[in-house]
Design an enzyme around this catalytic site. Structure first.
Site, short mmCIF file in Angstrom:
data_model
loop_
_atom_site.label_atom_id
_atom_site.label_comp_id
_atom_site.label_asym_id
_atom_site.label_seq_id
_atom_site.Cartn_x
_atom_site.Cartn_y
_atom_site.Cartn_z
N TYR A 1 20.79 16.55 3.49
CA TYR A 1 19.78 17.28 4.25
C TYR A 1 20.02 18.78 4.22
O TYR A 1 19.08 19.57 4.30
CB TYR A 1 19.80 16.84 5.73
CG TYR A 1 18.92 15.68 6.07
CD1 TYR A 1 19.08 14.45 5.45
CD2 TYR A 1 17.92 15.79 7.04
CE1 TYR A 1 18.27 13.37 5.78
CE2 TYR A 1 17.12 14.73 7.39
CZ TYR A 1 17.29 13.52 6.75
OH TYR A 1 16.50 12.47 7.09
N LYS B 1 28.22 4.51 0.37
CA LYS B 1 27.95 4.07 -1.01
C LYS B 1 29.16 4.48 -1.84
O LYS B 1 29.06 5.24 -2.81
CB LYS B 1 26.63 4.73 -1.48
CG LYS B 1 26.08 4.21 -2.78
CD LYS B 1 25.49 2.81 -2.69
CE LYS B 1 25.14 2.30 -4.08
NZ LYS B 1 24.70 0.90 -4.10
N ASP C 1 23.29 -0.49 0.69
CA ASP C 1 22.27 -1.45 0.24
C ASP C 1 22.51 -2.80 0.90
O ASP C 1 21.59 -3.45 1.41
CB ASP C 1 22.21 -1.54 -1.29
CG ASP C 1 23.56 -1.64 -1.97
OD1 ASP C 1 24.60 -1.53 -1.27
OD2 ASP C 1 23.60 -1.83 -3.20
N ASP D 1 19.37 8.01 8.81
CA ASP D 1 17.92 8.18 9.01
C ASP D 1 17.21 6.89 8.60
O ASP D 1 16.36 6.37 9.33
CB ASP D 1 17.43 9.36 8.17
CG ASP D 1 15.93 9.57 8.30
OD1 ASP D 1 15.44 9.55 9.44
OD2 ASP D 1 15.26 9.73 7.26
N ASP E 1 15.52 3.57 11.29
CA ASP E 1 14.13 3.09 11.32
C ASP E 1 14.11 1.57 11.07
O ASP E 1 13.37 0.83 11.71
CB ASP E 1 13.27 3.77 10.24
CG ASP E 1 12.58 5.05 10.73
OD1 ASP E 1 13.17 5.74 11.59
OD2 ASP E 1 11.47 5.35 10.26
C1 IPM Z 1 14.52 11.60 12.40
C2 IPM Z 1 13.38 12.18 11.59
C3 IPM Z 1 13.81 13.53 11.04
C4 IPM Z 1 15.00 13.29 10.12
C5 IPM Z 1 12.70 14.32 10.31
C6 IPM Z 1 11.50 14.54 11.20
C7 IPM Z 1 13.20 15.61 9.75
O1 IPM Z 1 13.00 11.28 10.60
O2 IPM Z 1 14.93 12.25 13.37
O3 IPM Z 1 14.94 10.49 12.08
O4 IPM Z 1 14.83 12.93 8.95
O5 IPM Z 1 16.13 13.46 10.59
MG MG Z 2 13.92 9.38 10.71
#
Ligand code: IPM
Ligand code: MG
Length: 354
Positions: free
Chosen positions: A142, A189, A221, A245, A249
């Site tokens: 990042y 990884k 993975d 990240d 999710d």
């Molecule tokens: C998160 C989001 C952010 C990230 C974005 C909005 C930059 O997806 O906080 O998970 O990738 O960290």
């Molecule tokens: Mg995110």
């Protein structure tokens, strides 16, 4: 006590969900005799529109002076599909994390029995799942050097980690594991990436200070697969920025809705609390967004930054009660959904009556 809270509502559904969390904080304040003074500040697409800058200096100054930061979401479709955009809403959040030294992102994943029907995963697999993703937040790909070659035919994003960056987040992970079921899984990884091999070496060294914590390793993975096949095996998952990240999710699928997952970002100074979901622009202004992740982020704010543990727990209990009684927005109640504001009102009422 009087607490200064910086409030960044952001873009899309951000203003609606944060308004509900502020209502809930006010209710907790009234009940327990605290005063939360909110100072609103701009970040993201709305800040670009108004000032040309996704993180105006004024916002940073307000955040630095506050006891904690409550944040909604940022992002706008007009930037997503424009590779030539010079400034992007996300740059605001990344800069804020970096400037405030918020290297530790804590993302708890919980299974709610009342929401079984909303998870696409089989109950017998997810029942009892309860883990926390500890994501490194200010390093890795990042924040590495990025760019295009002069002739524009190639691009690069460098991934770099130092031992000290890994050590400090590993300590956060092990400390958390000690308060939980004493298991830590490093997700990396290491079969391919040198940075991952440095993570393994460093985490093994830190582990020597925590003999009670069981440490294991998974390639990302495989971890992505294990998280939905057998999520109950996890307690604390420690991982680098981008893997964290992605898998956080994925973790939201277990809970039934991404609208339920809160997060805390902590580090060198003031903490930042935000839902893990995005700005859901299609839902903006419709009073349909689920504010629970933001309300639960406010609970994390009370507990982690202000050390108000019973105040945090009363919020968590009220959210759980809303879920049990099916008082939910359309992501979790297809037949009889209520509005974003109704969720806040309901939770306030439960807190007042408790
Ligand atoms: C998160 C989001 C952010 C990230 C974005 C909005 C930059 O997806 O906080 O998970 O990738 O960290
Ligand atoms: Mg995110």
């Amino acid at each position: 006590m009087n607490y200064q809270i910086a409030v960044i509502k952001g873009d899309g559904i951000g203003p609606e969900i944060v308004t509900e969390a502020m209502k809930v904080l006010d209710a907790v304040g009234n009940k327990f005799g605290h005063k939360f003074s909110f100072t609103e500040a701009l970040m993201g697409a709305c800040a670009i529109d108004e000032t040309g800058n996704p993180l105006p200096d004024e916002t940073l100054a307000i955040c630095k002076k506050s006891d904690a930061i409550l944040f909604g979401s940022i992002g706008h479709p007009k930037y997503d599909n424009d590779p030539n955009a010079k400034v992007r809403p996300e740059q605001g959040l990344l800069k804020l994390r970096k400037e405030l030294g918020l290297y530790a992102n804590i993302r708890p994943v919980a299974y709610y029995p009342a929401l079984e029907a909303f998870s696409p995963l089989k109950t017998e697999r997810i029942e009892g799942a309860d883990f926390v993703v500890v994501r490194e937040l200010t390093g890795g790909i990042y924040f590495g050097e990025k760019g295009r070659s002069e002739d524009g035919t190639s691009a690069y994003d460098h991934c770099t980690y130092s031992i000290s960056e890994i050590e400090r987040i590993a300590i956060v992970g092990f400390d958390l594991a000690m308060k939980r079921r004493k298991k830590l899984t490093l997700v990396d990884k290491a079969n391919v990436l040198e940075t991952s091999r440095l993570w393994r070496d460093t985490v093994k060294k830190v582990a020597a200070q925590y003999p009670e914590v069981e440490l294991d390793f998974l390639f990302v993975d495989n971890a992505a697969m294990q998280m939905i096949l057998a999520p109950t095996q996890f307690d604390v998952i420690l991982t680098e920025n981008m893997f964290g990240d992605i898998i956080s999710d994925e973790g939201s699928v277990i809970g039934g809705s991404i609208g339920l997952l809160p997060s805390a970002s902590t580090g060198d100074s003031v903490g930042l609390y935000e839902p893990i979901h995005g700005s859901y622009p299609q839902g903006a202004g419709k009073n349909i967004a689920n504010p629970m992740a933001t309300i639960l982020s406010a609970a994390m704010l009370l507990e982690s930054s202000l050390n108000l543990v019973k105040e945090a727990n009363i919020i968590r209990k009220a959210v759980a009660q809303a879920i049990e009684n099916n008082v939910a927005t359309e992501d979790l109640n297809k037949t009889n959904p209520v509005g974003t504001n109704d969720i806040g009102d309901y939770i306030v009422q439960v807190i007042n009556n408790n």
